[in-house]
Design a protein around this motif. Structure first.
Motif, PDB file in Angstrom:
ATOM      1  N   GLN A 257      56.871  -4.616  -0.158  1.00  0.00           N
ATOM      2  CA  GLN A 257      57.347  -3.459  -0.606  1.00  0.00           C
ATOM      3  C   GLN A 257      56.252  -2.616  -0.105  1.00  0.00           C
ATOM      4  O   GLN A 257      54.861  -2.704  -0.749  1.00  0.00           O
ATOM      5  N   ARG A 258      56.400  -1.573   0.734  1.00  0.00           N
ATOM      6  CA  ARG A 258      55.234  -0.570   1.107  1.00  0.00           C
ATOM      7  C   ARG A 258      54.215  -1.242   1.513  1.00  0.00           C
ATOM      8  O   ARG A 258      52.932  -0.875   1.322  1.00  0.00           O
ATOM      9  N   GLY A 259      54.357  -2.316   2.299  1.00  0.00           N
ATOM     10  CA  GLY A 259      53.125  -3.062   2.916  1.00  0.00           C
ATOM     11  C   GLY A 259      52.420  -4.076   2.155  1.00  0.00           C
ATOM     12  O   GLY A 259      51.442  -4.944   2.522  1.00  0.00           O
ATOM     13  N   ARG A 260      52.854  -4.260   0.901  1.00  0.00           N
ATOM     14  CA  ARG A 260      52.164  -4.912  -0.213  1.00  0.00           C
ATOM     15  C   ARG A 260      53.321  -6.310  -0.586  1.00  0.00           C
ATOM     16  O   ARG A 260      54.503  -5.999  -0.594  1.00  0.00           O
ATOM     17  N   THR A 261      52.673  -7.442  -0.648  1.00  0.00           N
ATOM     18  CA  THR A 261      53.610  -8.442  -1.139  1.00  0.00           C
ATOM     19  C   THR A 261      53.896  -8.301  -2.668  1.00  0.00           C
ATOM     20  O   THR A 261      53.029  -7.735  -3.524  1.00  0.00           O
ATOM     21  N   MET A 262      55.156  -8.569  -3.121  1.00  0.00           N
ATOM     22  CA  MET A 262      55.708  -8.523  -4.301  1.00  0.00           C
ATOM     23  C   MET A 262      56.519  -9.778  -4.624  1.00  0.00           C
ATOM     24  O   MET A 262      57.355 -10.279  -4.125  1.00  0.00           O
ATOM     25  N   VAL A 263      56.162 -10.027  -5.989  1.00  0.00           N
ATOM     26  CA  VAL A 263      56.636 -11.417  -6.382  1.00  0.00           C
ATOM     27  C   VAL A 263      57.524 -10.986  -7.730  1.00  0.00           C
ATOM     28  O   VAL A 263      57.073 -10.227  -8.648  1.00  0.00           O
ATOM     29  N   GLY A 264      58.777 -11.537  -7.566  1.00  0.00           N
ATOM     30  CA  GLY A 264      59.771 -11.152  -9.007  1.00  0.00           C
ATOM     31  C   GLY A 264      60.878 -12.041  -8.842  1.00  0.00           C
ATOM     32  O   GLY A 264      60.968 -12.992  -8.262  1.00  0.00           O
ATOM     33  N   MET A 265      61.984 -11.415  -9.430  1.00  0.00           N
ATOM     34  CA  MET A 265      63.420 -11.910  -9.363  1.00  0.00           C
ATOM     35  C   MET A 265      64.045 -11.446  -8.250  1.00  0.00           C
ATOM     36  O   MET A 265      64.119 -10.194  -7.873  1.00  0.00           O
ATOM     37  N   HIS A 266      65.269 -12.213  -7.747  1.00  0.00           N
ATOM     38  CA  HIS A 266      66.327 -11.623  -6.585  1.00  0.00           C
ATOM     39  C   HIS A 266      66.967 -10.499  -7.377  1.00  0.00           C
ATOM     40  O   HIS A 266      67.450 -10.952  -8.468  1.00  0.00           O
ATOM     41  N   ALA A 267      66.976  -9.535  -6.673  1.00  0.00           N
ATOM     42  CA  ALA A 267      67.926  -8.344  -6.926  1.00  0.00           C
ATOM     43  C   ALA A 267      69.437  -8.708  -7.048  1.00  0.00           C
ATOM     44  O   ALA A 267      69.770  -9.680  -5.945  1.00  0.00           O
ATOM     45  N   ALA A 268      70.356  -8.366  -7.747  1.00  0.00           N
ATOM     46  CA  ALA A 268      71.686  -8.475  -7.877  1.00  0.00           C
ATOM     47  C   ALA A 268      72.483  -7.882  -6.548  1.00  0.00           C
ATOM     48  O   ALA A 268      72.030  -6.774  -6.259  1.00  0.00           O
ATOM     49  N   GLY A 269      72.863  -8.725  -5.492  1.00  0.00           N
ATOM     50  CA  GLY A 269      73.613  -7.888  -4.488  1.00  0.00           C
ATOM     51  C   GLY A 269      72.863  -7.429  -3.102  1.00  0.00           C
ATOM     52  O   GLY A 269      73.407  -6.668  -2.547  1.00  0.00           O
TER      53      GLY A 269
END
Length: 440
Positions: free
Chosen positions: A138-150
């Motif tokens: 996201q915006r050139g940075r790695t993001m770790v989290g949950m899968h978004a629905a859909g």
């Protein structure tokens, strides 16, 4: 897009509820609960059905609840979280009966009589020993989290209430550690797996990605500082997205595997190997299988799709000999380790496809626990050639179970005497089933 006023009728086998519009057309509705009256916006129109999502709940169903997680509407992990747990259980059992009727050719009366009351082996939240975090940019940075629905987006969450509450802070700690490590760098990661056991107190973090340069010591230290981790591993994969294969597993720190207790059995599982995400649910599956088969010491047993040995170990304790077949290499290695650790010498672990490596034995009792695709037709035929007195079929998909029971019926040798749904996955539509078949 159009907006429709709908009365939600029931849950389908999936994340969506089912309604019918004013023209009688079936509508699969995301966010609906049976008994709701809603306004829903159409997402897709097909010839025989449409898909929509709830925009406004005009009248709440008595079964609608407020879930404890504020992210259920954006995270894809809990699609049934707005449905009361009692209603979830009823819907899952009804879904199994429906599958046997529609897809298995059973009469409604026979299916209803065959399916036992659903078993809820644990709590509806905090039951999981494993969660997986998605990795995105996201915006050139790695993001770790949950899968978004859909969507393929990643949602950053502070915790996951499905994970055992003893490890409540682990998700946030791992997210923070990985975001710090990645920064603007690409570590080649696709997901991060977390396995946690209340029983053994072991915690493993598995970093799934592609081969390439990797800051191993730094990753091990940062994750170790962030959590009380007992194992950090890196799982490297190659190949196209839908046909990934394991290229290697590296131990970065700790034990290099994860330990859990199922019933009285101690098991170690490597990161690539399958293991039930609900340990109390796994206990119940084992007890249902063993009670349904009642193996004795002079009998020969067979365990197909045996994984790391969840059913193999207790079978070996009770029967004279077990032929255990598993096609996935890491799981075969885990099985051998678990047998050695348990000092069980009456098991023949066989690596390979169950249809090709079908054991050349005369089994008295048989366990099959196939993946979601169910049993291949040739495996049903080979099982039907066995002199066994009983088969326990553990299934994670009612549709393929119904299809396979119809195949057994066509073979005319084994018939189901009970199907017990077990809710291993509260807040989702998934349901496990233990079917016992007896020789006719």
């Amino acid at each position: 897009m159009t907006t429709k006023r709908l009365k939600i009728e029931r849950m389908g086998y999936g994340p969506e509820a089912i309604a019918h519009d004013a023209d009688g057309k079936t509508v699969f509705v995301t966010g609906g609960v049976p008994g709701d009256t809603v306004e829903a916006e159409t997402d897709a129109e097909e010839a025989r059905f449409s898909r929509a999502h709830v925009t406004t709940v005009l009248e709440d169903s008595p079964d609608r609840v407020t879930p404890p997680c504020p992210f259920v509407d954006v995270c894809g992990g809990c699609p049934w979280a707005h449905l009361s747990y009692e209603a979830q259980l009823a819907a899952k059992r009804s879904g199994v009966v429906d599958a046997l009727t529609r897809l298995g050719g059973f009469s409604a009366e026979d299916a209803e009589a065959l399916v036992a009351p659903i078993v809820a082996p644990g709590e509806p939240w905090g039951y999981r020993n494993k969660v997986e975090l998605a990795v995105g940019t996201q915006r050139g940075r790695t993001m770790v989290g949950m899968h978004a629905a859909g969507s393929s987006d990643v949602v950053k969450v502070p915790s996951c209430p499905l994970l055992d509450s003893k490890f409540k802070g682990v998700v946030k700690a791992v997210q923070g550690a990985m975001n710090f490590l990645a920064g603007s760098r690409d570590l080649g990661l696709e997901r991060v797996g977390i396995r946690a056991s209340r029983r053994t107190k072991e915690l493993e973090v598995a970093l799934w990605g592609t081969p390439g340069p990797f800051p191993r010591p730094q990753v091990a230290k940062v994750l170790g500082d962030a959590t009380k981790v007992t194992s950090v591993v890196r799982v490297m994969q190659k190949g196209p997205a839908k046909a990934r294969r394991i290229a290697g597993v590296e131990r970065l720190s700790g034990k290099g595997s994860w330990g859990e207790l199922v019933g009285s059995e101690s098991m170690r599982v490597s990161a690539p190997s399958f293991f039930q995400v609900n340990t109390r649910g796994a206990d119940k599956l084992v007890s249902l299988v063993m009670e349904g088969l009642s193996p004795v010491e002079d009998e020969e047993a067979m365990d197909l799709y045996c994984g790391a040995g969840t059913f193999t170990l207790p079978l070996a304790r009770k029967s004279g000999f077990v032929s255990a077949v598993e096609s996935y290499g890491p799981a075969v290695r885990d099985l051998r380790h678990n047998l050695d650790a348990a000092n069980l010498t009456n098991v023949d672990p066989i690596g390979g496809d169950a249809g090709i490596e079908f054991p050349d034995v005369d089994a008295d009792v048989i366990v099959v626990d196939p993946p979601r695709a169910g049993l291949a037709a040739d495996v049903v035929a080979q099982l039907s050639d066995q002199p066994a007195r009983a088969i326990a079929y553990v299934s994670c998909d009612p549709a393929t179970l119904a299809r396979d029971l119809a195949r057994f019926r066509d073979e005319g040798v084994f018939e189901p005497v009970s199907v017990t749904p077990v809710d291993l996955f509260p807040q989702t539509f998934h349901v496990e089933n233990v079917t016992i078949l007896h020789r006719q």
